[in-house]
Scaffold this motif. Structure first.
Motif, mmCIF file in Angstrom:
data_model
loop_
_atom_site.group_PDB
_atom_site.id
_atom_site.type_symbol
_atom_site.label_atom_id
_atom_site.label_comp_id
_atom_site.label_asym_id
_atom_site.label_seq_id
_atom_site.Cartn_x
_atom_site.Cartn_y
_atom_site.Cartn_z
ATOM 1 N N UNK A 63 24.226 22.940 -23.130
ATOM 2 C CA UNK A 63 25.532 22.295 -23.358
ATOM 3 C C UNK A 63 26.284 22.123 -22.039
ATOM 4 N N UNK A 64 26.266 23.148 -21.191
ATOM 5 C CA UNK A 64 26.965 23.062 -19.908
ATOM 6 C C UNK A 64 26.405 21.916 -19.072
ATOM 7 N N UNK A 65 25.070 21.781 -19.051
ATOM 8 C CA UNK A 65 24.450 20.707 -18.279
ATOM 9 C C UNK A 65 24.829 19.337 -18.830
ATOM 10 N N UNK A 66 24.848 19.217 -20.156
ATOM 11 C CA UNK A 66 25.187 17.923 -20.757
ATOM 12 C C UNK A 66 26.652 17.559 -20.519
ATOM 13 N N UNK A 67 27.550 18.555 -20.626
ATOM 14 C CA UNK A 67 28.977 18.288 -20.385
ATOM 15 C C UNK A 67 29.198 17.877 -18.928
ATOM 16 N N UNK A 113 32.196 27.370 -14.227
ATOM 17 C CA UNK A 113 33.233 26.584 -14.888
ATOM 18 C C UNK A 113 32.689 25.880 -16.125
ATOM 19 N N UNK A 114 31.503 25.305 -16.007
ATOM 20 C CA UNK A 114 30.988 24.515 -17.132
ATOM 21 C C UNK A 114 30.332 25.376 -18.205
ATOM 22 N N UNK A 115 29.789 26.507 -17.846
ATOM 23 C CA UNK A 115 29.319 27.430 -18.887
ATOM 24 C C UNK A 115 30.492 27.954 -19.702
ATOM 25 N N UNK A 163 37.856 16.096 -24.532
ATOM 26 C CA UNK A 163 37.172 15.082 -25.356
ATOM 27 C C UNK A 163 35.673 15.083 -25.087
ATOM 28 N N UNK A 164 35.262 15.367 -23.841
ATOM 29 C CA UNK A 164 33.832 15.444 -23.529
ATOM 30 C C UNK A 164 33.233 16.686 -24.170
ATOM 31 N N UNK A 165 33.909 17.805 -24.045
ATOM 32 C CA UNK A 165 33.436 19.059 -24.636
ATOM 33 C C UNK A 165 33.285 18.918 -26.145
ATOM 34 N N UNK A 166 34.184 18.156 -26.760
ATOM 35 C CA UNK A 166 34.174 18.004 -28.225
ATOM 36 C C UNK A 166 32.882 17.386 -28.739
ATOM 37 N N UNK A 167 32.169 16.638 -27.897
ATOM 38 C CA UNK A 167 30.913 16.013 -28.334
ATOM 39 C C UNK A 167 29.773 17.016 -28.461
#
Length: 516
Positions: A448-452, A409-411, A366-370
């Motif tokens: 995007x990775x930093x924001x997620x 992981x987040x990238x 759900x976080x990634x979807x933003x």
């Protein structure tokens, strides 16, 4: 929960004491009635909750320390220049002279340790050891530690036996109970008399103190540990309580199990096929320190069944307390949960665990979807990302600093469908995921990775009802006797500092955050 006090990370099968051994426990205090009721439970033990040990004053504790030292001098052939001291009601082991790292601390016969390890062949027949079959029938002990047969699922069967992973600690806890029930007649009485009457692990805290941990990951771990202890006690009661002499309360079991979890040591000796797992005299008086503590090791001594205890890694000067480091337990959360210890200084091992893939599925969808378009949010895309993370051993990461593993992981989570396709074509066994995503893929993916990541950190911070400034003010207002509340607040402050540190590091790198 995997760091909980009741979890043992060894896969060694426990060694059941043999009823046929020629060695017997000849200590005074053995209750012959314990031999009755061998065919199965016939007695339900009911008693008021309480500890096995009566309260004692500081004077009695000091006298007990003196008796332990005198007992060990009689039973053991060698001591380094060490002594026991007490300060502010806390007992500790200190170096009498300068102590060089790796020097032998003591030569201890195994029979001075509380353990289920039987004496080696060639030892005298009356060599003391913990023979559980003097109180509980061998068949009943075996049943408590053996998976039941039948068609029930493994999950259902777990409620009816104690598995081998946990069995070694439970057996030593039963040894402790067995010796304490001799009410002063145990061979190990000088050792038993020095054991604390209360413990400081969060599992015994009041519910009010646990509530002060707020949203700490420790809370579910404590709940899991309590449930596991209750389940184990129920299994033991159903299988072992056939006569009043065999019973003990759940509070007594919890105390014994927590003490064993806190102080049990393990040695691999060439002379024995299995590791020796034991409560070792003196060790409980070493200060637990994850940074400056020494590792405790055991090797075969010059004599049969003799263990040379050494401290490796650090030198000590005269008068300095001896410190011990516990293998596999370095974080403040682990130390608090298992040993009731919270380092005063900043602990470089501290981190918050973050699971990005569980059950083969990517978390935080759900976080990634933003931050991604519709074409990058299909189940197939998330499944492919999970496969990449699993293959790259990046399913769980540590929130402490923004390192390559965390950003890998987040990238990966932040990849668009096109970026994912490129990664799948590039990542191989020779070029693993961390080599590909351990460094910036492109500016857009990095943002995007930093924001997620920062969104997840912000959400974690928001789950705590108070901020760090409020916590510090509360800490200053607490009284000295409210130690449980102090440790809970210090723990949640440390967790918030870790989360804020991640945000600060992202900001220092010039990366955008999910919120200002």
């Amino acid at each position: 929960a995997e760091e909980a006090v009741v979890v043992d990370d060894t896969n060694e099968k426990h060694h059941m004491p043999s009823a046929s051994t020629k060695h017997h426990d000849l200590d005074a205090g053995h209750d012959e009635n314990a031999e009755e009721g061998k065919n199965g439970p016939t007695y339900e033990f009911v008693a008021e909750p309480g500890l096995l040990l009566p309260a004692q004053s500081d004077l009695k504790a000091t006298m007990a320390l003196g008796r332990l030292v005198e007992w060990l001098k009689v039973e053991t052939p060698f001591f380094a220049e060490i002594s026991l001291d007490m300060q502010d009601g806390v007992s500790f082991l200190k170096a009498e002279g300068d102590y060089e790292g790796g020097k032998r601390l003591a030569g201890l016969p195994i029979f001075t340790m509380i353990t289920t390890a039987t004496p080696s062949e060639g030892m005298p027949d009356n060599t003391p050891y913990c023979d559980l079959t003097r109180r509980w029938d061998q068949g009943l002990l075996m049943r408590a530690f053996t998976k039941p047969e039948g068609t029930a699922s493994d999950e259902e069967k777990r409620d009816h036996y104690i598995d081998s992973v946990r069995g070694s600690k439970v057996l030593v806890a039963l040894c402790l109970i067995h010796e304490l029930k001799k009410e002063g007649g145990s061979f190990y009485q000088p050792f038993l008399d020095t054991m604390p009457r209360s413990l400081s692990q969060p599992i015994v805290w009041s519910n009010e103190a646990i509530a002060e941990l707020q949203s700490s990951p420790l809370v579910p771990a404590i709940q899991h540990a309590r449930q596991q202890l209750h389940k184990d006690y129920r299994v033991l009661a159903q299988n072992l309580f056939t006569h009043p002499a065999q019973g003990f309360t759940e509070a007594q079991y919890n105390w014994a199990m927590l003490y064993v979890s806190q102080h049990m040591e393990e040695f691999r000796l060439p002379s024995r096929p299995r590791p020796v797992k034991a409560l070792v005299p003196l060790v409980q008086f070493m200060q637990v320190d994850p940074v400056r503590g020494s590792l405790l090791t055991g090797t075969d001594g010059d004599l049969l069944d003799m263990v040379d205890i050494t401290l490796s890694g650090f030198d000590y000067t005269a008068g300095e307390p001896l410190r011990i480091r516990k293998p596999h337990c370095f974080t403040s959360q682990c130390l608090l949960l298992n040993y009731g210890v919270l380092p005063e200084e900043e602990n470089p091992y501290d981190h918050l665990p973050l699971v990005v893939v569980s059950g083969g599925e990517a978390n935080y969808q759900s976080v990634v979807a933003d931050y991604l378009g519709e074409d990058s949010l299909t189940p197939e895309v998330f499944a492919a990302k999970a496969d990449l993370l699993v293959a790259g051993s990046a399913t769980d990461v540590a929130l402490a600093s923004v390192d390559a593993r965390l950003m890998t992981a987040f990238r990966t989570l932040a990849m668009t469908a096109d970026e994912l396709k490129q990664a799948q074509e590039t990542v191989t066994d020779e070029n693993p995921l961390i080599m590909y995503a351990g460094r910036k893929i492109n500016d857009e993916n990095e943002a995007r990775a930093s924001k997620i990541l920062s969104e997840i950190v912000f959400n974690s911070l928001a789950s705590y009802p108070t901020g760090i400034l409020d916590d510090r003010q509360m800490l200053d207002e607490l009284k000295n006797e409210e130690e449980e509340f102090k440790m809970a607040i210090r723990m949640r402050i440390r967790e918030k500092e870790l989360l804020l540190g991640v945000l600060q590091e992202l900001q220092d790198e010039g990366l955008p955050l999910a919120h200002p």
